[in-house]
Design an enzyme around this catalytic site. Sequence first.
Site, PDB file in Angstrom:
ATOM      1  N   SER A  46      -2.914  -5.500  11.397  1.00  0.00           N
ATOM      2  CA  SER A  46      -4.306  -5.371  11.855  1.00  0.00           C
ATOM      3  C   SER A  46      -5.253  -6.027  10.851  1.00  0.00           C
ATOM      4  O   SER A  46      -4.997  -6.019   9.644  1.00  0.00           O
ATOM      5  CB  SER A  46      -4.717  -3.889  11.945  1.00  0.00           C
ATOM      6  OG  SER A  46      -3.834  -3.157  12.751  1.00  0.00           O
ATOM      7  N   ASP A  92      -8.782   2.387   5.695  1.00  0.00           N
ATOM      8  CA  ASP A  92      -8.151   1.706   6.835  1.00  0.00           C
ATOM      9  C   ASP A  92      -8.690   2.177   8.190  1.00  0.00           C
ATOM     10  O   ASP A  92      -7.934   2.310   9.158  1.00  0.00           O
ATOM     11  CB  ASP A  92      -6.618   1.903   6.790  1.00  0.00           C
ATOM     12  CG  ASP A  92      -6.010   1.339   5.513  1.00  0.00           C
ATOM     13  OD1 ASP A  92      -6.530   0.324   5.014  1.00  0.00           O
ATOM     14  OD2 ASP A  92      -5.033   1.905   5.025  1.00  0.00           O
ATOM     15  N   HIS A  99      -4.203  -5.099   7.094  1.00  0.00           N
ATOM     16  CA  HIS A  99      -3.368  -3.896   6.944  1.00  0.00           C
ATOM     17  C   HIS A  99      -2.076  -4.067   7.733  1.00  0.00           C
ATOM     18  O   HIS A  99      -2.109  -4.480   8.899  1.00  0.00           O
ATOM     19  CB  HIS A  99      -4.133  -2.654   7.429  1.00  0.00           C
ATOM     20  CG  HIS A  99      -3.367  -1.398   7.166  1.00  0.00           C
ATOM     21  ND1 HIS A  99      -3.255  -0.838   5.905  1.00  0.00           N
ATOM     22  CD2 HIS A  99      -2.625  -0.618   7.987  1.00  0.00           C
ATOM     23  CE1 HIS A  99      -2.485   0.235   5.974  1.00  0.00           C
ATOM     24  NE2 HIS A  99      -2.097   0.394   7.222  1.00  0.00           N
ATOM     25  N   ASN A 116     -10.459  -6.338   6.063  1.00  0.00           N
ATOM     26  CA  ASN A 116      -9.237  -5.945   5.368  1.00  0.00           C
ATOM     27  C   ASN A 116      -8.015  -6.206   6.246  1.00  0.00           C
ATOM     28  O   ASN A 116      -8.055  -6.007   7.463  1.00  0.00           O
ATOM     29  CB  ASN A 116      -9.296  -4.450   5.030  1.00  0.00           C
ATOM     30  CG  ASN A 116      -8.052  -3.974   4.280  1.00  0.00           C
ATOM     31  OD1 ASN A 116      -7.629  -4.602   3.313  1.00  0.00           O
ATOM     32  ND2 ASN A 116      -7.461  -2.883   4.735  1.00  0.00           N
TER      33      ASN A 116
HETATM   34  C1  GAR Z   1       0.079  -6.942   2.496  1.00  0.00           C
HETATM   35  O1  GAR Z   1       1.210  -6.624   3.276  1.00  0.00           O
HETATM   36  C2  GAR Z   1      -1.147  -6.216   3.019  1.00  0.00           C
HETATM   37  O2  GAR Z   1      -1.152  -6.065   4.410  1.00  0.00           O
HETATM   38  C3  GAR Z   1      -0.997  -4.886   2.322  1.00  0.00           C
HETATM   39  O3  GAR Z   1      -0.598  -5.224   1.021  1.00  0.00           O
HETATM   40  C4  GAR Z   1       0.227  -6.377   1.083  1.00  0.00           C
HETATM   41  C5  GAR Z   1      -0.220  -7.344   0.017  1.00  0.00           C
HETATM   42  O4  GAR Z   1       0.715  -8.371  -0.145  1.00  0.00           O
HETATM   43  N1  GAR Z   1      -2.221  -4.141   2.336  1.00  0.00           N
HETATM   44  C6  GAR Z   1      -2.281  -2.819   2.490  1.00  0.00           C
HETATM   45  O5  GAR Z   1      -1.291  -2.112   2.586  1.00  0.00           O
HETATM   46  C7  GAR Z   1      -3.680  -2.251   2.535  1.00  0.00           C
HETATM   47  N2  GAR Z   1      -3.679  -0.873   2.893  1.00  0.00           N
HETATM   48  P1  GAR Z   1       0.346  -9.684  -0.948  1.00  0.00           P
HETATM   49  O6  GAR Z   1      -0.226  -9.239  -2.301  1.00  0.00           O
HETATM   50  O7  GAR Z   1       1.642 -10.418  -1.123  1.00  0.00           O
HETATM   51  O8  GAR Z   1      -0.666 -10.444  -0.141  1.00  0.00           O
END
Ligand code: GAR
Length: 195
Positions: A139, A148, A112, A110
């Site tokens: 991360s 997470d 994060h 994943n």
């Molecule tokens: C990303 O910033 C990812 O790190 C985050 O969601 C966003 C998705 O953006 N994930 C989390 O927060 C997981 N806990 P995207 O749809 O444009 O790739």
Amino acid sequence: MAKSLKIAVLFSGRGSNLENLIRHFHKKRFDDNLTEIVPITNRPDAGGIKLALRYGLESIVIDHKKFDTREDFDAALVKKIKTISPDLVVMAGFMRILTPVFTSQIKAINLHPSLLPLFKGANAIEESFESGMKVGGVSVHYVTSELDSGEIIDQVCVKIEPGDTLQSFTEKIHRAEYSLLPKTVAELLGLRFNF
Ligand code: GAR
């Protein structure tokens, strides 16, 4: 003959990290390996579906709202992933808490947007920015049923500079994601890469 490597990418929203992974890995050759992306989403309205279509990729949609329990959704997701039989499962903006039905059967990583173990959850960028720290970060970790919290595979720092706004910091975080995630994926698959 080239060995085919499948990367399943799970997403829920905008899909910019999905698009970045498609650019790096869909139908790309690394020595004797040919990599391929399989996009999967839990939301029929996820922006990433349209992005993937631009690259000729149809997303698999498993709508979580059609299931009575988390476990039932996870079981359907596991079944689908097993039929695909990917070499790596990547969660890139997949906003679901997973139960042991999933985590006991599928090894996944994943992305994060914080320096874990700090700022878990859905508002990590904002919480990092407002923390008073001078660095945030990104991360990549293994997925467990605790949000997470699985073993960290790799991280990068992103400076929070005096002139930064939440928007400029968010953009820096995304740029860091677009570099860290493909590198981690390539490393985990044992691919020789130069990006
Ligand atoms: C990303 O910033 C990812 O790190 C985050 O969601 C966003 C998705 O953006 N994930 C989390 O927060 C997981 N806990 P995207 O749809 O444009 O790739």
